[in-house]
Scaffold this active site. Sequence first.
Site, PDB file in Angstrom:
ATOM      1  N   CYS A  51      37.093  29.772  60.157  1.00 42.97           N
ATOM      2  CA  CYS A  51      36.302  29.820  61.409  1.00 42.97           C
ATOM      3  C   CYS A  51      35.971  28.408  61.898  1.00 42.97           C
ATOM      4  CB  CYS A  51      35.032  30.637  61.161  1.00 42.97           C
ATOM      5  SG  CYS A  51      33.839  30.572  62.498  1.00 42.97           S
ATOM      6  N   CYS A  54      32.326  27.830  62.939  1.00 40.93           N
ATOM      7  CA  CYS A  54      31.457  27.764  61.755  1.00 40.93           C
ATOM      8  C   CYS A  54      31.336  26.322  61.267  1.00 40.93           C
ATOM      9  CB  CYS A  54      32.010  28.634  60.631  1.00 40.93           C
ATOM     10  SG  CYS A  54      32.053  30.403  60.979  1.00 40.93           S
TER      11      CYS A  54
END
Length: 305
Positions: A51, A54
């Site tokens: 991700c 993230c």
Amino acid sequence: MSFESNFGSGIPVPSAASTTVKDVTSATFRQDVVAESTRQPVLVDFWAPWCGPCKQLGPIIEKMVANAGGKVKLVKMNIDDHPEIAGQLGIQSIPAVIAFSKGQPVDGFVGALPESQIKGFIERLVGPVGDPTQEALDEAAAAVAEGDVETAAAIYSEILSIDETNAPALAGLAKLHLDAGALDQAKAVLSMAVGSAAQHPSVVAVRAAIDLAEQSASLGDFSDLERQVAADPDDHQARFDLALAFNAKNKRDEAADCLLEIIKRDRSWNEDGARKQLLQFFEAWGVTDKAAVQARRRLSGLLFR
């Protein structure tokens, strides 16, 4: 978050250990999040290695939690390895941050929010939060103003033990060495400012001050220069050297007067050298310095009359 200090003033500086973020699993979630949140709010950062957002969110939220000074705790859960909790909470997109308090989820957000919004999110949980590093820098500046050089040096050193590239701390410590006449030590400290830190205004100002100190190191007593200028007002080199000597003695108004007089008499002297030197003075003195403000106003009057 705990604080530690190696000096007597008790200035709070975040310890290196305080920024450690714990990874939780499905097996440890009840203890590390639910039970822990009965003592203080706990933020759970749900993420995954693939991700991208993230990775953007991680450093920002860690910084904001560190700034909260122990009022809130942060843990991370990799949903690839531990999908059960995320599924139970209905998390369908990451990054997602859920706040737990008193054993229950109470707030949350999805996506890589900017720093200001994350700060607001945390403040809704625990009230206003500050920046302990900035507070420590402010305390160091106050110590310098009071002449307490040892305390200021200890604060800067403590900050640098945690963040060795902190530009204001590097600049502050280098300036202390410079003011003490330890030019080599000042240069050594400032050499640690790399990357973006090298362009920080505080570092740029101290670097300019070091350059000026090196220029004026060989001038010696400026009484001879004053006599030379008095004998020949058009001896611009003597007046230029006198400006450097005045600046070395922290006589900023007098230093600016010398260079402004050269500009007034012969703007083209030494390829506009007097104006360039004055600009270096401004850089070293700082934007808000009183002598710089007044000299800049006078310079404008000469250039645009």
